[in-house]
Design an enzyme around this catalytic site. Structure first.
Site, PDB file in Angstrom:
ATOM      1  N   TYR A 153      13.012 -37.335 -31.495  1.00  0.00           N
ATOM      2  CA  TYR A 153      13.407 -35.967 -31.842  1.00  0.00           C
ATOM      3  C   TYR A 153      12.934 -34.933 -30.835  1.00  0.00           C
ATOM      4  O   TYR A 153      13.630 -33.996 -30.513  1.00  0.00           O
ATOM      5  CB  TYR A 153      12.876 -35.592 -33.234  1.00  0.00           C
ATOM      6  CG  TYR A 153      13.621 -36.292 -34.341  1.00  0.00           C
ATOM      7  CD1 TYR A 153      14.774 -35.740 -34.892  1.00  0.00           C
ATOM      8  CD2 TYR A 153      13.193 -37.524 -34.817  1.00  0.00           C
ATOM      9  CE1 TYR A 153      15.478 -36.390 -35.885  1.00  0.00           C
ATOM     10  CE2 TYR A 153      13.897 -38.184 -35.811  1.00  0.00           C
ATOM     11  CZ  TYR A 153      15.036 -37.615 -36.342  1.00  0.00           C
ATOM     12  OH  TYR A 153      15.740 -38.269 -37.325  1.00  0.00           O
TER      13      TYR A 153
ATOM     14  N   ARG B 136      23.507 -46.915 -40.648  1.00  0.00           N
ATOM     15  CA  ARG B 136      22.139 -47.361 -40.918  1.00  0.00           C
ATOM     16  C   ARG B 136      21.675 -46.740 -42.231  1.00  0.00           C
ATOM     17  O   ARG B 136      21.737 -45.514 -42.389  1.00  0.00           O
ATOM     18  CB  ARG B 136      21.220 -46.924 -39.765  1.00  0.00           C
ATOM     19  CG  ARG B 136      19.768 -47.183 -40.031  1.00  0.00           C
ATOM     20  CD  ARG B 136      18.883 -46.874 -38.815  1.00  0.00           C
ATOM     21  NE  ARG B 136      17.507 -47.167 -39.178  1.00  0.00           N
ATOM     22  CZ  ARG B 136      16.527 -46.263 -39.269  1.00  0.00           C
ATOM     23  NH1 ARG B 136      16.758 -44.998 -38.960  1.00  0.00           N
ATOM     24  NH2 ARG B 136      15.319 -46.619 -39.656  1.00  0.00           N
TER      25      ARG B 136
ATOM     26  N   HIS C   5      11.793 -47.557 -45.818  1.00  0.00           N
ATOM     27  CA  HIS C   5      11.823 -46.181 -45.309  1.00  0.00           C
ATOM     28  C   HIS C   5      10.952 -45.338 -46.250  1.00  0.00           C
ATOM     29  O   HIS C   5      11.445 -44.447 -46.944  1.00  0.00           O
ATOM     30  CB  HIS C   5      13.265 -45.680 -45.224  1.00  0.00           C
ATOM     31  CG  HIS C   5      13.486 -44.561 -44.259  1.00  0.00           C
ATOM     32  ND1 HIS C   5      14.366 -44.615 -43.196  1.00  0.00           N
ATOM     33  CD2 HIS C   5      12.919 -43.330 -44.185  1.00  0.00           C
ATOM     34  CE1 HIS C   5      14.353 -43.466 -42.531  1.00  0.00           C
ATOM     35  NE2 HIS C   5      13.475 -42.656 -43.115  1.00  0.00           N
TER      36      HIS C   5
ATOM     37  N   ASN D 231      13.360 -43.943 -32.677  1.00  0.00           N
ATOM     38  CA  ASN D 231      13.737 -42.633 -33.197  1.00  0.00           C
ATOM     39  C   ASN D 231      13.090 -41.580 -32.309  1.00  0.00           C
ATOM     40  O   ASN D 231      11.866 -41.599 -32.119  1.00  0.00           O
ATOM     41  CB  ASN D 231      13.227 -42.434 -34.631  1.00  0.00           C
ATOM     42  CG  ASN D 231      13.879 -43.399 -35.617  1.00  0.00           C
ATOM     43  OD1 ASN D 231      14.817 -44.107 -35.275  1.00  0.00           O
ATOM     44  ND2 ASN D 231      13.380 -43.405 -36.849  1.00  0.00           N
TER      45      ASN D 231
ATOM     46  N   GLU E 205       9.463 -46.144 -38.771  1.00  0.00           N
ATOM     47  CA  GLU E 205       8.400 -45.210 -38.386  1.00  0.00           C
ATOM     48  C   GLU E 205       7.073 -45.456 -39.096  1.00  0.00           C
ATOM     49  O   GLU E 205       6.616 -44.611 -39.883  1.00  0.00           O
ATOM     50  CB  GLU E 205       8.855 -43.767 -38.638  1.00  0.00           C
ATOM     51  CG  GLU E 205      10.166 -43.412 -37.961  1.00  0.00           C
ATOM     52  CD  GLU E 205      10.489 -41.914 -37.995  1.00  0.00           C
ATOM     53  OE1 GLU E 205       9.797 -41.173 -38.715  1.00  0.00           O
ATOM     54  OE2 GLU E 205      11.411 -41.498 -37.281  1.00  0.00           O
TER      55      GLU E 205
ATOM     56  N   GLU F  63      17.557 -43.078 -34.601  1.00  0.00           N
ATOM     57  CA  GLU F  63      17.599 -41.704 -35.112  1.00  0.00           C
ATOM     58  C   GLU F  63      17.447 -40.729 -33.958  1.00  0.00           C
ATOM     59  O   GLU F  63      16.638 -40.950 -33.045  1.00  0.00           O
ATOM     60  CB  GLU F  63      16.453 -41.410 -36.109  1.00  0.00           C
ATOM     61  CG  GLU F  63      16.639 -42.004 -37.468  1.00  0.00           C
ATOM     62  CD  GLU F  63      15.491 -41.642 -38.420  1.00  0.00           C
ATOM     63  OE1 GLU F  63      14.924 -40.540 -38.300  1.00  0.00           O
ATOM     64  OE2 GLU F  63      15.183 -42.484 -39.284  1.00  0.00           O
TER      65      GLU F  63
END
Ligand code: FCB
Length: 434
Positions: free
Chosen positions: A291, A77, A121, A289, A166, A343
């Site tokens: 985290y 990606r 991005h 994504n 995002e 991600e």
């Protein structure tokens, strides 16, 4: 640790983004983006670091793709630098920039790696920022034109195209908190920007579909589970508000054609008639994504998050259960398309010693998150692939080169790449899985 078992057709990948790795900021006709402008302003980034050179990937893409192939992944990606292909974000196109992405895609395909493209991005051409940036509704039309051109150029060869990465970060960190480009601190503007990002996503999908682009089309959202620190009304309200602002703010318009309400949410954008119909285009896939989780504590003093599994170098709590909780929650709340984890990764205090980087905390992070992913899949969530963030250490935005997320270590003095222990572990996992 638990044994991991994924379906044979599950896709394994690594991810990057243009400004964080390419460098060659002023080469071959590339125009400046808001991140060039922002990172060159004193005091905005760690020790004034910029993406001028980054990982020099623009010049090294050929051997970098060999490196990606050596990991055994089947998917990569990456994002397009809009100002490389259209220097001002409107008007003339830059053939040299377009040709770079042709070469990159062709090289990936020659190595059997599926290219997954991100159109945006965070690096808006400065030429559009000068006209009002994402605060201006006109930018949504420029984005749709850009998407259409890229879709027609690459859409027959790539495995997917996502519009935004995002949007919460662009809107909130870029226009409210101001720690990301363009550095505004205006909550009302941030909410209008979020709306324009969603609208531009819908317009881009319409444009690419009208042009017959064959690649699956979607969007990538950053999401977290939210935990109320205590059962107090204030903490529970805070958890509801934060989940609405972070997750539902982007999911509800796309899947339910509305913005969410929650206790204390009071700022809404100007919405024109038909906007929700534009935003709510059917998705071929959704990228998530993940985290860490959000810990909601309004108590006084605030109740700190327990961090039995530790925090990473960014200070983000390792909380794999949140990934499984989140996926099951959104699967209950929305009629979802197939999901990719686009991600997930760990910033570590990594050191190259004797040609090796011992990064066992990263291995533990990935292992526990894959176990959580497996749990969600067993519960019926349709997940098709996982991309580790990031392929290699790179320019971590306002943290500059100080934070290392890579599976591959980069020595910025000489651009030497070295596989960390985690890269070997990830390769073994993928090879055994097959
Ligand atoms: C995500 C971004 C990515 C990288 C990681 C650590 O929010 O999409 O570019 O900075 O965080």
């Amino acid at each position: 640790m638990s044994e991991l078992k994924f379906p044979p057709n599950f896709s394994w990948g690594v991810a990057t983004s243009a400004y964080q790795i390419e460098g060659a900021a002023a080469e071959d006709g590339r125009g400046p983006s808001i991140w060039d402008t922002f990172s060159h302003q004193p005091g905005k980034t760690f020790e004034g670091h910029t993406g001028d050179v980054a990982c020099d990937h623009y010049h090294r893409y050929d051997t970098d793709v060999d490196l990606i192939a050596s990991l055994g992944v089947d998917a990569y990606r990456f994002s397009i630098s809009w100002s490389r292909v259209q220097p001002k974000g409107h008007g003339a196109w830059n053939e040299k920039g377009l040709a770079f992405y042709d070469r990159l895609v062709d090289k990936l395909l020659s190595k059997g790696i599926k290219p997954h493209v991100t159109l945006y991005h965070w690096d808006l051409p400065q030429g559009l920022q000068d006209l009002g940036g994402w605060g201006s509704r006109d930018t949504t039309d420029c984005f749709a034109d850009y998407a259409d051109v890229m879709g027609r150029r690459l859409g027959d060869r790539v495995a997917s195209i996502c519009t935004h990465n995002e949007p919460w970060c662009t809107a909130h960190l870029g226009h409210h908190v101001g720690q990301f480009a363009p550095g505004n601190k205006d909550p009302q503007l941030a909410i209008q920007v979020a709306h324009h990002l969603l609208l531009s996503h819908g317009k881009a999908l319409q444009a690419m579909r009208a042009s017959g682009v064959k690649a699956p089309l979607g969007i990538v959202l950053n999401q977290s589970s939210v935990t109320a620190a205590t059962q107090s009304q204030a903490d529970r309200d805070s958890a509801e508000r934060q989940y609405a602002a972070f997750v539902r703010w982007y999911m509800d318009p796309i899947f339910l054609k509305r913005y969410p309400t929650a206790p204390g949410l009071s700022i809404y954008p100007t919405v024109s008639e038909n906007d929700f119909n534009t935003i709510a285009q059917p998705l071929d896939f959704l990228g998530i994504n993940y985290y860490t989780r959000i810990w909601a504590s309004e108590s006084s003093p605030p109740v700190p998050a327990p961090n039995a599994m530790g925090v990473n170098d960014m200070g983000w709590e390792t909380y794999p259960q949140g990934l499984s909780d989140l996926l099951r929650q959104i699967d209950r709340d929305y009629d979802l398309p197939p999901i990719y984890i686009t991600e997930n990764g760990f910033a570590g205090d990594d050191h190259l010693v004797g040609g090796k980087v011992a990064d066992s905390p990263r291995i533990a992070y990935v292992h526990t998150h894959l176990a959580a992913l497996q749990q969600a899949m067993e519960a019926g969530v349709d997940i098709r692939g996982y991309f580790y963030w990031s392929l290699f250490d790179n320019y971590e935005w306002n943290s500059g080169y100080a934070k290392r997320f890579g599976l591959v270590h980069v020595d910025y003095e000489n651009q030497q790449r070295t596989l960390k222990d985690s890269a070997h572990w990830y390769s073994d996992l993928i090879r055994k899985g097959r």
